[in-house]
Design an enzyme around this catalytic site. Sequence first.
Site, PDB file in Angstrom:
ATOM      1  N   ASP A  82      -2.556  -2.110   9.826  1.00  0.00           N
ATOM      2  CA  ASP A  82      -2.547  -2.124   8.360  1.00  0.00           C
ATOM      3  C   ASP A  82      -3.032  -3.447   7.774  1.00  0.00           C
ATOM      4  OD1 ASP A  82      -1.562   0.463   7.929  1.00  0.00           O
ATOM      5  OD2 ASP A  82       0.523  -0.172   7.726  1.00  0.00           O
ATOM      6  N   LYS A 112       0.838  -1.208   0.000  1.00  0.00           N
ATOM      7  CA  LYS A 112       0.000   0.000   0.000  1.00  0.00           C
ATOM      8  C   LYS A 112       0.869   1.252   0.000  1.00  0.00           C
ATOM      9  CE  LYS A 112       0.864   1.227   4.552  1.00  0.00           C
ATOM     10  NZ  LYS A 112       1.639   2.414   4.944  1.00  0.00           N
TER      11      LYS A 112
HETATM   12  C1  LIG Z   1       1.869   4.196   9.309  1.00  0.00           C
HETATM   13  C2  LIG Z   1       0.863   3.180   8.786  1.00  0.00           C
HETATM   14  O1  LIG Z   1       1.528   2.194   8.006  1.00  0.00           O
HETATM   15  C3  LIG Z   1      -0.130   3.878   7.870  1.00  0.00           C
HETATM   16  O2  LIG Z   1      -0.938   2.984   7.155  1.00  0.00           O
HETATM   17  C4  LIG Z   1       0.129   2.499   9.936  1.00  0.00           C
HETATM   18  O3  LIG Z   1      -0.527   3.458  10.732  1.00  0.00           O
HETATM   19  C5  LIG Z   1       0.999   1.587  10.782  1.00  0.00           C
HETATM   20  O4  LIG Z   1       0.337   0.378  10.886  1.00  0.00           O
HETATM   21  P1  LIG Z   1       1.048  -0.945  11.478  1.00  0.00           P
HETATM   22  O5  LIG Z   1       2.465  -1.007  11.010  1.00  0.00           O
HETATM   23  O6  LIG Z   1       0.120  -2.086  11.157  1.00  0.00           O
HETATM   24  O7  LIG Z   1       1.068  -0.601  12.998  1.00  0.00           O
HETATM   25  P2  LIG Z   1       0.715  -1.512  14.283  1.00  0.00           P
HETATM   26  O8  LIG Z   1       1.513  -2.779  14.191  1.00  0.00           O
HETATM   27  O9  LIG Z   1      -0.746  -1.596  14.459  1.00  0.00           O
HETATM   28  O10 LIG Z   1       1.312  -0.578  15.438  1.00  0.00           O
HETATM   29  C6  LIG Z   1       2.692  -0.400  15.606  1.00  0.00           C
HETATM   30  C7  LIG Z   1       2.914   0.865  16.397  1.00  0.00           C
HETATM   31  O11 LIG Z   1       2.714   2.022  15.534  1.00  0.00           O
HETATM   32  C8  LIG Z   1       2.091   3.067  16.263  1.00  0.00           C
HETATM   33  N1  LIG Z   1       0.753   3.353  15.675  1.00  0.00           N
HETATM   34  C9  LIG Z   1       0.213   2.535  14.725  1.00  0.00           C
HETATM   35  C10 LIG Z   1      -1.026   2.828  14.178  1.00  0.00           C
HETATM   36  C11 LIG Z   1      -1.717   3.975  14.663  1.00  0.00           C
HETATM   37  N2  LIG Z   1      -2.922   4.299  14.178  1.00  0.00           N
HETATM   38  N3  LIG Z   1      -1.165   4.769  15.604  1.00  0.00           N
HETATM   39  C12 LIG Z   1       0.075   4.477  16.115  1.00  0.00           C
HETATM   40  O12 LIG Z   1       0.572   5.210  16.955  1.00  0.00           O
HETATM   41  C13 LIG Z   1       1.999   2.597  17.702  1.00  0.00           C
HETATM   42  O13 LIG Z   1       3.183   3.018  18.341  1.00  0.00           O
HETATM   43  C14 LIG Z   1       1.981   1.076  17.557  1.00  0.00           C
HETATM   44  O14 LIG Z   1       2.454   0.428  18.706  1.00  0.00           O
HETATM   45  N1  LIG Z   2       6.474 -10.975   6.933  1.00  0.00           N
HETATM   46  C1  LIG Z   2       7.280  -9.967   7.287  1.00  0.00           C
HETATM   47  N2  LIG Z   2       7.944  -9.280   6.357  1.00  0.00           N
HETATM   48  C2  LIG Z   2       8.753  -8.251   6.715  1.00  0.00           C
HETATM   49  N3  LIG Z   2       8.969  -7.857   7.982  1.00  0.00           N
HETATM   50  C3  LIG Z   2       8.334  -8.517   8.951  1.00  0.00           C
HETATM   51  C4  LIG Z   2       7.465  -9.588   8.635  1.00  0.00           C
HETATM   52  N4  LIG Z   2       6.946 -10.029   9.781  1.00  0.00           N
HETATM   53  C5  LIG Z   2       7.468  -9.284  10.764  1.00  0.00           C
HETATM   54  N5  LIG Z   2       8.319  -8.365  10.288  1.00  0.00           N
HETATM   55  C6  LIG Z   2       9.037  -7.362  11.117  1.00  0.00           C
HETATM   56  O1  LIG Z   2       8.328  -6.133  10.992  1.00  0.00           O
HETATM   57  C7  LIG Z   2       9.208  -5.028  10.791  1.00  0.00           C
HETATM   58  C8  LIG Z   2       8.491  -3.995   9.912  1.00  0.00           C
HETATM   59  O2  LIG Z   2       8.388  -4.561   8.634  1.00  0.00           O
HETATM   60  P1  LIG Z   2       7.331  -4.123   7.525  1.00  0.00           P
HETATM   61  O3  LIG Z   2       7.969  -4.476   6.211  1.00  0.00           O
HETATM   62  O4  LIG Z   2       5.988  -4.653   7.808  1.00  0.00           O
HETATM   63  O5  LIG Z   2       7.343  -2.538   7.751  1.00  0.00           O
HETATM   64  P2  LIG Z   2       6.490  -1.396   7.132  1.00  0.00           P
HETATM   65  O6  LIG Z   2       6.191  -1.725   5.702  1.00  0.00           O
HETATM   66  O7  LIG Z   2       7.192  -0.110   7.398  1.00  0.00           O
HETATM   67  O8  LIG Z   2       5.146  -1.462   7.964  1.00  0.00           O
HETATM   68  P3  LIG Z   2       3.905  -0.455   7.942  1.00  0.00           P
HETATM   69  O9  LIG Z   2       3.911   0.263   6.622  1.00  0.00           O
HETATM   70  O10 LIG Z   2       2.722  -1.390   8.109  1.00  0.00           O
HETATM   71  O11 LIG Z   2       4.111   0.432   9.124  1.00  0.00           O
HETATM   72  C9  LIG Z   2      10.441  -5.637  10.136  1.00  0.00           C
HETATM   73  O12 LIG Z   2      11.589  -4.916  10.437  1.00  0.00           O
HETATM   74  C10 LIG Z   2      10.462  -7.059  10.699  1.00  0.00           C
HETATM   75  O13 LIG Z   2      11.253  -7.128  11.869  1.00  0.00           O
END
Ligand SMILES: C[C@](O)(CO)[C@H](O)COP(=O)(O)OP(=O)(O)OC[C@H]1O[C@@H](n2ccc(N)nc2=O)[C@H](O)[C@@H]1O
Ligand SMILES: Nc1ncnc2c1ncn2[C@@H]1O[C@H](COP(=O)(O)OP(=O)(O)OP(=O)(O)O)[C@@H](O)[C@H]1O
Length: 308
Positions: A138, A10
């Site tokens: 997400d 996304k």
């Molecule tokens: C930045 C985005 O990727 C935008 O779509 C999302 O808001 C993040 O979603 P995500 O990675 O699935 O996050 P989660 O695994 O639910 O939360 C991880 C951490 O991100 C922060 N978090 C996440 C979502 C949200 N609405 N508020 C937050 O403050 C919190 O510190 C939380 O503990």
């Molecule tokens: N299937 C997976 N693929 C990649 N990373 C993973 C996975 N499962 C757990 N992780 C952990 O999650 C952390 C964040 O990875 P991810 O690629 O989901 O980040 P992101 O794309 O920035 O997430 P978001 O956009 O949802 O905030 C990684 O550094 C890794 O330690």
Amino acid sequence: MSVTVRVPAKVNVQLGVGGLRADGFHDLANVFFAVALGDEVTATAGTGVTLSCSGPDAAVVPLDDSNLAARAARLLAAHHGIADPGVHLHIAKAIPVAGGMAGGSADGAAALVACDALWGLGTPLDTLLELAAELGSDVPFALVGGVALGRGRGEILEALPVGGTFHWVFAVADGGLSTPAVFRECDRLRDEAGTGFGDTDVATPDADPALLAALADGDVVALAGALANDLQPAALSLRPALADTLRAGTEAGALGALVSGSGPTCAFLAKDADAAAAVAAALRASGTCRAAHATYGPVPGAAVSARG
Ligand SMILES: C[C@](O)(CO)[C@H](O)COP(=O)(O)OP(=O)(O)OC[C@H]1O[C@@H](n2ccc(N)nc2=O)[C@H](O)[C@@H]1O
Ligand SMILES: Nc1ncnc2c1ncn2[C@@H]1O[C@H](COP(=O)(O)OP(=O)(O)OP(=O)(O)O)[C@@H](O)[C@H]1O
């Protein structure tokens, strides 16, 4: 027997961030947009829950129980009272890791769909969405795909109409950014600016009507003008070099540029597929990113693509 599920990454075309809630999350106006750049998760009958991963970033993907695909398999099994789930999950990883494109979340959603099919469970979509929300904010969107407005912490979804295909370029940075660290930096910058950062100080964000109209009309110029990410100042504060990446893509002819979600991947909106290819080539030549991928969207959410 095996089941392969394809799942999109996304980009957030609008990410409005409200104040810090008592539970540590932020209320969002999160307009998710699913792109064709995606992972594939293949579930094969096995003993216990085991994982493997291929692709350029495979070395930095955890293969233990913290992986969102493994957590998803265990959560689905527990929901159905399966005490001893058996599955091997192979992740063919194309989505940048820790890049702000919800790669781990995508794999969690894909594993829910793949295990559901492998184990013949027929779990209703509403239940899968609830399990997805337990895994992360997400994850529900990766199940539905398309374009959707996410409220609450991003898990309360409403599908949005889209009037065409949009062409994107994603510039992948060296190294990732931690999502909680970027939210914390957003709070810190707001506090420093004296505007407060708690949910009593910051107004609850709402979707921008101009952005919704641009999506519905398939109007790329209007969408480019309406792109907005409240986490961008925080991502730039933690990684100032991203400003060079954004500038390089804009100078190469992108109509719009923003940090994807929590970053550090940068997203560029292009007029058409040819313009996207040119922007990707210019970004690669600029030396401001590790890789650049041209792609398009919206595309559907996690779905079975092959059975073996
Ligand atoms: C930045 C985005 O990727 C935008 O779509 C999302 O808001 C993040 O979603 P995500 O990675 O699935 O996050 P989660 O695994 O639910 O939360 C991880 C951490 O991100 C922060 N978090 C996440 C979502 C949200 N609405 N508020 C937050 O403050 C919190 O510190 C939380 O503990
Ligand atoms: N299937 C997976 N693929 C990649 N990373 C993973 C996975 N499962 C757990 N992780 C952990 O999650 C952390 C964040 O990875 P991810 O690629 O989901 O980040 P992101 O794309 O920035 O997430 P978001 O956009 O949802 O905030 C990684 O550094 C890794 O330690």
